[in-house]
Design a protein around this motif. Structure first.
Motif, PDB file in Angstrom:
ATOM      1  N   LEU A   1     153.340 -46.440  41.214  1.00 54.66           N
ATOM      2  CA  LEU A   1     153.453 -45.392  42.222  1.00 54.66           C
ATOM      3  C   LEU A   1     153.875 -44.182  41.670  1.00 54.66           C
ATOM      4  N   ALA A   2     155.197 -44.231  41.210  1.00 56.82           N
ATOM      5  CA  ALA A   2     155.916 -43.011  40.595  1.00 56.82           C
ATOM      6  C   ALA A   2     154.874 -42.204  39.337  1.00 56.82           C
ATOM      7  N   SER A   3     154.465 -43.249  38.548  1.00 56.48           N
ATOM      8  CA  SER A   3     153.522 -42.423  37.458  1.00 56.48           C
ATOM      9  C   SER A   3     152.417 -42.042  37.749  1.00 56.48           C
ATOM     10  N   SER A   4     151.593 -42.543  38.876  1.00 51.81           N
ATOM     11  CA  SER A   4     150.519 -42.029  39.541  1.00 51.81           C
ATOM     12  C   SER A   4     150.512 -40.657  40.058  1.00 51.81           C
ATOM     13  N   SER A   5     151.935 -40.561  40.696  1.00 52.51           N
ATOM     14  CA  SER A   5     152.139 -39.141  41.192  1.00 52.51           C
ATOM     15  C   SER A   5     152.856 -38.118  40.609  1.00 52.51           C
TER      16      SER A   5
ATOM     17  N   THR B   1     160.236 -39.990  41.086  1.00 55.10           N
ATOM     18  CA  THR B   1     159.276 -38.848  40.942  1.00 55.10           C
ATOM     19  C   THR B   1     159.906 -37.580  40.613  1.00 55.10           C
TER      20      THR B   1
ATOM     21  N   GLN C   1     160.091 -44.760  44.979  1.00 55.11           N
ATOM     22  CA  GLN C   1     158.905 -43.926  43.942  1.00 55.11           C
ATOM     23  C   GLN C   1     159.357 -42.565  44.328  1.00 55.11           C
ATOM     24  N   SER C   2     159.830 -41.857  45.404  1.00 56.81           N
ATOM     25  CA  SER C   2     160.191 -40.779  45.681  1.00 56.81           C
ATOM     26  C   SER C   2     161.328 -40.219  44.808  1.00 56.81           C
TER      27      SER C   2
ATOM     28  N   TYR D   1     150.968 -34.719  39.260  1.00 52.64           N
ATOM     29  CA  TYR D   1     150.999 -33.494  40.323  1.00 52.64           C
ATOM     30  C   TYR D   1     152.312 -33.125  40.836  1.00 52.64           C
ATOM     31  N   ALA D   2     153.300 -33.997  40.589  1.00 52.43           N
ATOM     32  CA  ALA D   2     154.709 -33.488  40.988  1.00 52.43           C
ATOM     33  C   ALA D   2     155.195 -32.617  40.028  1.00 52.43           C
TER      34      ALA D   2
ATOM     35  N   THR E   1     145.858 -35.014  36.957  1.00 51.06           N
ATOM     36  CA  THR E   1     145.748 -34.918  38.285  1.00 51.06           C
ATOM     37  C   THR E   1     144.445 -35.437  38.857  1.00 51.06           C
TER      38      THR E   1
ATOM     39  N   SER F   1     158.756 -46.730  48.891  1.00 52.71           N
ATOM     40  CA  SER F   1     158.692 -45.108  48.936  1.00 52.71           C
ATOM     41  C   SER F   1     159.870 -44.382  48.643  1.00 52.71           C
TER      42      SER F   1
END
Length: 173
Positions: A141-145, A80, A76-77, A148-149, A110, A73
């Motif tokens: 996880l980073a690429s999927s969020s 992102t 990934q945060s 939206y970010a 998104t 987490s």
């Protein structure tokens, strides 16, 4: 009781019933966590104990899982936020040739369900030898969020006045 008074109270009665139905499982979780002899029925514990908490927190498997979750987490945060900031700033401040189609593509991304990209991502991970790795999971996880970010960060940067940014340049910040 008149008809209009009854009509006023019916929604409150229905909503109270729905609230109780949703509140009971939460109450059961709370009571069962402190009950050393918890069952599937809702009951107030006879003895209050933190034995359940200590058994969960001292288990090596749970500790490892917690550390992996924190690592994923935080990683990934960080990825992102950095990537979204670097992508959103030029989209917010500069006039680019293909800005609108790029933003529409980000908006479209998104709405993509994860199941639509699972097979290509799996094939890519197999090719790059990233399967069964924490780094691969963190990158996924980073690429999927990220779409939206980027969208949210760009909209945030649009709301910051350009004059504020220019005054920061002048002040040397």
């Amino acid at each position: 009781m008149t008809k209009s008074t009854l009509e006023k109270f019916i929604p409150y009665i229905v909503l109270s019933f729905i609230g109780i139905v949703f509140f009971l499982p939460l109450l059961w979780i709370l009571f069962a966590s402190f009950d050393p002899h918890a069952t599937v029925s809702l009951r107030i514990p006879r003895t209050i104990s933190v034995e359940n908490f200590t058994s969960v927190l001292t288990d090596k498997t749970n500790q490892r899982s917690l550390l992996i979750g924190v690592f994923l987490s935080l990683g990934q945060s960080f990825i992102t936020v950095v990537a979204a900031t670097l992508a959103a700033y030029p989209l917010s401040r500069y006039q680019l040739k293909y800005k609108k189609p790029f933003l529409l593509t980000i908006l479209f991304m998104t709405s993509l369900p994860i199941t639509a990209v699972m097979v290509p991502v799996y094939q890519l991970f197999m090719f790059l030898n990233l399967h069964d790795s924490l780094l691969g999971t963190m990158l996924f996880l980073a690429s999927s969020s990220l779409p939206y970010a980027i969208w949210m960060t760009k909209n945030f940067m649009d709301a910051v006045p350009l004059e504020l940014e220019e005054s920061a340049w002048i002040d040397g910040v």
